[in-house]
Scaffold this motif. Structure first.
Motif, PDB file in Angstrom:
ATOM      1  N   CYS A 159       0.843  -1.199   0.000  1.00 40.52           N
ATOM      2  CA  CYS A 159       0.000   0.000   0.000  1.00 40.52           C
ATOM      3  C   CYS A 159       0.878   1.249   0.000  1.00 40.52           C
ATOM      4  O   CYS A 159       1.787   1.375   0.828  1.00 40.52           O
ATOM      5  N   GLU A 160       0.618   2.156  -0.919  1.00 40.45           N
ATOM      6  CA  GLU A 160       1.370   3.410  -1.016  1.00 40.45           C
ATOM      7  C   GLU A 160       0.410   4.572  -1.233  1.00 40.45           C
ATOM      8  O   GLU A 160      -0.356   4.537  -2.212  1.00 40.45           O
ATOM      9  N   PRO A 161       0.424   5.613  -0.377  1.00 38.35           N
ATOM     10  CA  PRO A 161       1.226   5.708   0.836  1.00 38.35           C
ATOM     11  C   PRO A 161       0.735   4.734   1.897  1.00 38.35           C
ATOM     12  O   PRO A 161      -0.294   4.067   1.715  1.00 38.35           O
ATOM     13  N   LYS A 162       1.441   4.654   3.009  1.00 36.22           N
ATOM     14  CA  LYS A 162       1.146   3.659   4.026  1.00 36.22           C
ATOM     15  C   LYS A 162      -0.137   3.986   4.793  1.00 36.22           C
ATOM     16  O   LYS A 162      -0.555   5.132   4.879  1.00 36.22           O
ATOM     17  N   ALA A 163      -0.731   2.935   5.364  1.00 32.19           N
ATOM     18  CA  ALA A 163      -1.974   3.095   6.130  1.00 32.19           C
ATOM     19  C   ALA A 163      -1.791   4.076   7.283  1.00 32.19           C
ATOM     20  O   ALA A 163      -2.708   4.831   7.618  1.00 32.19           O
ATOM     21  N   SER A 164      -0.606   4.076   7.892  1.00 29.40           N
ATOM     22  CA  SER A 164      -0.349   5.001   9.002  1.00 29.40           C
ATOM     23  C   SER A 164      -0.495   6.448   8.555  1.00 29.40           C
ATOM     24  O   SER A 164      -1.023   7.302   9.292  1.00 29.40           O
ATOM     25  N   THR A 165      -0.066   6.734   7.337  1.00 30.55           N
ATOM     26  CA  THR A 165      -0.190   8.098   6.797  1.00 30.55           C
ATOM     27  C   THR A 165      -1.654   8.441   6.548  1.00 30.55           C
ATOM     28  O   THR A 165      -2.108   9.548   6.882  1.00 30.55           O
ATOM     29  N   ILE A 166      -2.408   7.494   5.977  1.00 28.12           N
ATOM     30  CA  ILE A 166      -3.830   7.743   5.718  1.00 28.12           C
ATOM     31  C   ILE A 166      -4.559   8.022   7.032  1.00 28.12           C
ATOM     32  O   ILE A 166      -5.399   8.923   7.123  1.00 28.12           O
ATOM     33  N   MET A 167      -4.233   7.262   8.060  1.00 25.69           N
ATOM     34  CA  MET A 167      -4.881   7.450   9.362  1.00 25.69           C
ATOM     35  C   MET A 167      -4.600   8.831   9.935  1.00 25.69           C
ATOM     36  O   MET A 167      -5.484   9.482  10.497  1.00 25.69           O
ATOM     37  N   ILE A 168      -3.375   9.286   9.793  1.00 29.89           N
ATOM     38  CA  ILE A 168      -3.013  10.621  10.297  1.00 29.89           C
ATOM     39  C   ILE A 168      -3.778  11.697   9.542  1.00 29.89           C
ATOM     40  O   ILE A 168      -4.324  12.628  10.128  1.00 29.89           O
ATOM     41  N   ILE A 169      -3.832  11.561   8.221  1.00 25.49           N
ATOM     42  CA  ILE A 169      -4.456  12.601   7.399  1.00 25.49           C
ATOM     43  C   ILE A 169      -5.970  12.615   7.566  1.00 25.49           C
ATOM     44  O   ILE A 169      -6.599  13.677   7.514  1.00 25.49           O
ATOM     45  N   GLN A 170      -6.578  11.435   7.780  1.00 23.55           N
ATOM     46  CA  GLN A 170      -8.038  11.355   7.895  1.00 23.55           C
ATOM     47  C   GLN A 170      -8.590  12.185   9.052  1.00 23.55           C
ATOM     48  O   GLN A 170      -9.675  12.743   8.967  1.00 23.55           O
ATOM     49  N   ASP A 171      -7.837  12.247  10.134  1.00 26.91           N
ATOM     50  CA  ASP A 171      -8.265  12.983  11.325  1.00 26.91           C
ATOM     51  C   ASP A 171      -7.489  14.293  11.370  1.00 26.91           C
ATOM     52  O   ASP A 171      -6.287  14.306  11.647  1.00 26.91           O
ATOM     53  N   LYS A 172      -8.159  15.416  11.085  1.00 30.49           N
ATOM     54  CA  LYS A 172      -7.479  16.712  10.977  1.00 30.49           C
ATOM     55  C   LYS A 172      -6.793  17.099  12.290  1.00 30.49           C
ATOM     56  O   LYS A 172      -5.714  17.698  12.271  1.00 30.49           O
ATOM     57  N   TYR A 173      -7.413  16.769  13.412  1.00 34.29           N
ATOM     58  CA  TYR A 173      -6.792  17.100  14.694  1.00 34.29           C
ATOM     59  C   TYR A 173      -5.536  16.248  14.910  1.00 34.29           C
ATOM     60  O   TYR A 173      -4.489  16.753  15.332  1.00 34.29           O
ATOM     61  N   ARG A 174      -5.637  14.961  14.597  1.00 35.66           N
ATOM     62  CA  ARG A 174      -4.471  14.089  14.704  1.00 35.66           C
ATOM     63  C   ARG A 174      -3.366  14.561  13.752  1.00 35.66           C
ATOM     64  O   ARG A 174      -2.181  14.509  14.080  1.00 35.66           O
ATOM     65  N   GLN A 175      -3.770  15.022  12.578  1.00 36.50           N
ATOM     66  CA  GLN A 175      -2.813  15.544  11.601  1.00 36.50           C
ATOM     67  C   GLN A 175      -2.059  16.748  12.171  1.00 36.50           C
ATOM     68  O   GLN A 175      -0.834  16.830  12.079  1.00 36.50           O
ATOM     69  N   LYS A 176      -2.813  17.674  12.785  1.00 29.51           N
ATOM     70  CA  LYS A 176      -2.188  18.862  13.373  1.00 29.51           C
ATOM     71  C   LYS A 176      -1.221  18.468  14.487  1.00 29.51           C
ATOM     72  O   LYS A 176      -0.099  19.001  14.579  1.00 29.51           O
ATOM     73  N   THR A 177      -1.654  17.532  15.323  1.00 26.39           N
ATOM     74  CA  THR A 177      -0.808  17.094  16.436  1.00 26.39           C
ATOM     75  C   THR A 177       0.473  16.449  15.917  1.00 26.39           C
ATOM     76  O   THR A 177       1.575  16.706  16.432  1.00 26.39           O
ATOM     77  N   HIS A 178       0.331  15.619  14.893  1.00 30.83           N
ATOM     78  CA  HIS A 178       1.507  14.954  14.306  1.00 30.83           C
ATOM     79  C   HIS A 178       2.515  15.977  13.796  1.00 30.83           C
ATOM     80  O   HIS A 178       3.713  15.901  14.131  1.00 30.83           O
ATOM     81  N   PHE A 179       2.060  16.933  12.989  1.00 30.27           N
ATOM     82  CA  PHE A 179       2.995  17.901  12.416  1.00 30.27           C
ATOM     83  C   PHE A 179       3.567  18.824  13.484  1.00 30.27           C
ATOM     84  O   PHE A 179       4.727  19.244  13.391  1.00 30.27           O
ATOM     85  N   SER A 180       2.762  19.127  14.500  1.00 36.87           N
ATOM     86  CA  SER A 180       3.271  19.941  15.596  1.00 36.87           C
ATOM     87  C   SER A 180       4.415  19.230  16.308  1.00 36.87           C
ATOM     88  O   SER A 180       5.424  19.856  16.671  1.00 36.87           O
TER      89      SER A 180
END
Length: 629
Positions: A159-180
């Motif tokens: 799978c490309e990109p990886k499932a972990s990336t999709i999970m991060i991007i799907q949740d906008k709050y989780r996405q913000k926390t990750h990049f922070s």
């Protein structure tokens, strides 16, 4: 498994088909009625089965089959919308087989893919069955069953990109926390789950306050603005309540919205496309301008932020990084898409490698292509539904008809069966020799008569130390006007207004100037001083003076030290300075090049006509008729 398979029509002749109609039929992968009231349909003849096997496709390098063309790997895509359609177009050019999973039988990608499985990309069983027929699995929409993708990865599915990336991007709050956590600059944000918590956020961040849904938010959906504390309850209700999952962001007063398409290969290396500016209409991307008209330092900063963000994620492919440029020149990350994006549509016509080809290269482990622009400027205009139903289709068709008559315009129609207001139905990309040119063509397409010399950004500048130089310098203005080159003309004195000259020269590139014509009278410091402060080419025009007849000005220009080049022309010949500026601009402007060539041809024709008359009339009669005494 709630899905059925639609394959490309059989290549067998119609006479060989075992149907009364004699027409080729699509094979189907249909679920059996669990109630038992209907028996499952018999399997179709072997000749009508899907042309790609339902068996798992081994990754390239794990079978003994020779590679015919670019790759033998079958690419599976979750989603068959317009992005899937354009992925299929790129794949067709490369000879890559594409299979699509989408719930709509007539989705945009269905007419171009190798096979289309009709089913939900949010159904785990359907996704699992679909994945086993692909050599590599990717997405054209992030709202898929990422949990199933994670399970498939453990089973060896690529799978490309990886499932972990999709999970991060799907949740906008989780996405913000990750990049922070990775030190990416962001607007301030916090999670809210009660009325008191969102009131506290309002006290901390002030108003207006941006309230967002964590999931399923895109194209303005899932976002709402509270202008004061009284609006908080209604805004929360409009987004489905706190149980829907909400967070808030500090309001960002941005001056531009930027975007960077980043491609990441399987080995983790990244390359970036030129920074673009996105212009939104009702929170939906409407226009993309490439490249963005921002200073080079902002482009570098935006590229660095985008690249750092994507390096923090896992997997290969193309990613879009949307950014805010603030008034104090900060670049803040807004959000990331783990797939090709609306802000990269222009790359099909404007770049050496489109974002769609690049995505395929990345996920297939092929060398990444050149992301640079092959056209100096491009503008992408989204065809959004302006009305419902047939009325909307009529308006879109009228726009497309006009686009077909615009030089450099390419029409992309997504063939969506239903027209709705604000729905993305297609897009038009216009490429041209300059930003001025493509914007003018867009105005023509949209039937906007908005030409205003006061608002058009100048490409050239004519400056002089005093208005006494204007009788000479106006000849350069006449030439630029003749060639329809937008310019500005003003007084900038190196001696009497040094601060003005300093700021004028330093801001020249940022303001879009591509060449400066500077009059040089007396001490003639203006051309040289300006050239020392900017990388924009400077042409000095020596002005005739009463004392030394302009030779002092000429010598001052040609004696510039090494590293500070200034072009020059004959004393008082501002017309040639204008023509030299035209040629400089024409070197990267095909339309202007043609005009400059035509101008030179006209000069040649004038000389040949004079020679013909002189030969026919003789020198005495010619002198009497055409020469002034």
């Amino acid at each position: 498994m709630h899905a059925r398979l639609l394959s490309a029509p059989s290549h067998a002749s119609s006479s060989s088909l075992p149907f009364a109609s004699g027409r080729p039929c699509r094979s189907s992968w249909r679920p059996w009625n669990s109630r038992g009231t209907t028996s499952p349909p018999p399997p179709p003849p072997l000749s009508l089965r899907a042309s790609a096997s339902m068996q798992p496709v081994p990754p390239e390098g794990q079978n003994d089959l020779p590679v015919h063309g670019v790759t033998n790997t079958v690419v599976g895509v979750l989603g068959g919308g317009q992005l899937g359609k354009m992925l299929c177009q790129a794949a067709s050019q490369m000879g890559v087989k594409m299979v699509i999973l989408d719930p709509l039988e007539n989705c945009p990608a269905s007419s171009l893919c190798h096979e289309h499985v009709v089913g939900s990309f949010n159904d785990g069983d359907t996704v699992s069955g679909f994945a086993k027929r692909c050599g590599v699995l990717t997405v054209e929409i992030e709202h898929v069953d990422a949990v199933t993708l994670a399970k498939l990865e453990k089973q060896g599915i690529d799978c490309e990109p990886k499932a972990s990336t999709i999970m991060i991007i799907q949740d906008k709050y989780r996405q913000k926390t990750h990049f922070s956590n990775f030190g990416i600059p962001l607007p301030d944000f916090m999670e809210v789950d009660t009325l008191s918590s969102i009131e506290k956020a309002g006290e901390m961040f002030g108003y207006p306050l941006m309230v967002k849904s964590k999931r399923l938010a895109y194209d303005g959906r899932g976002n709402a603005v509270a202008h004061d504390e009284k609006e908080l309850s209604s805004v929360v209700a409009s987004l489905g309540g706190f149980e829907h999952g909400l967070y808030v962001e500090r309001w960002t007063s941005f001056v531009k919205e930027l975007s960077v398409i980043v491609a990441r290969s399987r080995d983790g290396s990244t390359i970036c496309y030129p920074v673009v500016e996105t212009i939104h209409k009702d929170n939906i991307c409407h226009v993309v301008e490439a490249p963005a008209e921002v200073p080079d330092k902002i482009k570098k900063l935006a590229t660095n932020v985008a690249e750092k963000a994507i390096k923090s994620l896992e997997g290969a492919g193309v990613f879009a990084v949307e950014l805010f440029l603030t008034q104090d020149d900060q670049v803040l990350l807004n959000e990331v898409a783990p797939r090709p994006h609306n802000s990269g549509h222009h790359t099909i016509e404007a770049c050496y490698t489109s974002q769609y080809e690049q995505h395929l290269r990345a996920i297939l482990g092929l060398p990444l292509g050149d992301p640079s622009m092959k056209a100096p400027a491009a503008i992408m205009y989204n065809i959004l539904g302006e009305d419902e139903g047939e009325a909307g289709f009529t308006l879109a068709h009228q726009l497309i008809e006009r686009a077909l008559g615009i030089p450099g315009a390419s029409v992309h129609w997504y063939a969506k069966p239903e027209m709705r207001k604000q729905r993305k139905m297609g897009h038009i990309t216009i490429v041209g020799p300059s930003k001025f040119s493509v914007k003018a063509r867009l105005d023509k397409l949209l039937q906007r008569d908005v030409y205003d010399p006061e608002k058009v950004k100048p490409r050239a500048a004519i400056i002089m130390g005093s208005d006494s130089d204007l009788p000479v310098m106006k000849d350069a203005a006449v030439i630029l006007k003749k060639f329809n080159i937008p310019f500005e003309l003003t007084v900038v004195s190196a001696h009497r207004t040094p601060e003005r000259m300093y700021h004028y020269a330093l801001s020249a590139k940022e303001r879009g100037l591509e060449v400066i014509i500077a009059g040089a009278g007396g001490a003639a410091h203006l051309p040289g001083m300006v050239a020392s402060l900017t990388s924009v080419p400077v042409i000095g025009v020596p002005i005739m003076t009463s004392s030394l007849h302009g030779t002092d000005s000429l010598l001052s220009i040609v004696q510039m030290p090494k590293g500070i080049p200034v072009a020059t022309v004959a004393i008082g010949n501002a017309e040639n300075a204008g023509l030299l500026a035209v040629r400089m601009l024409a070197s990267r402007d095909a339309e202007l090049w043609d005009k400059a060539t035509e101008y030179q041809q006209d000069l040649r024709d004038v000389v040949l006509e004079k020679a013909k008359r002189l030969e026919e009339l003789g020198w005495e009669e010619y002198s009497r008729l055409y020469l002034k005494h």
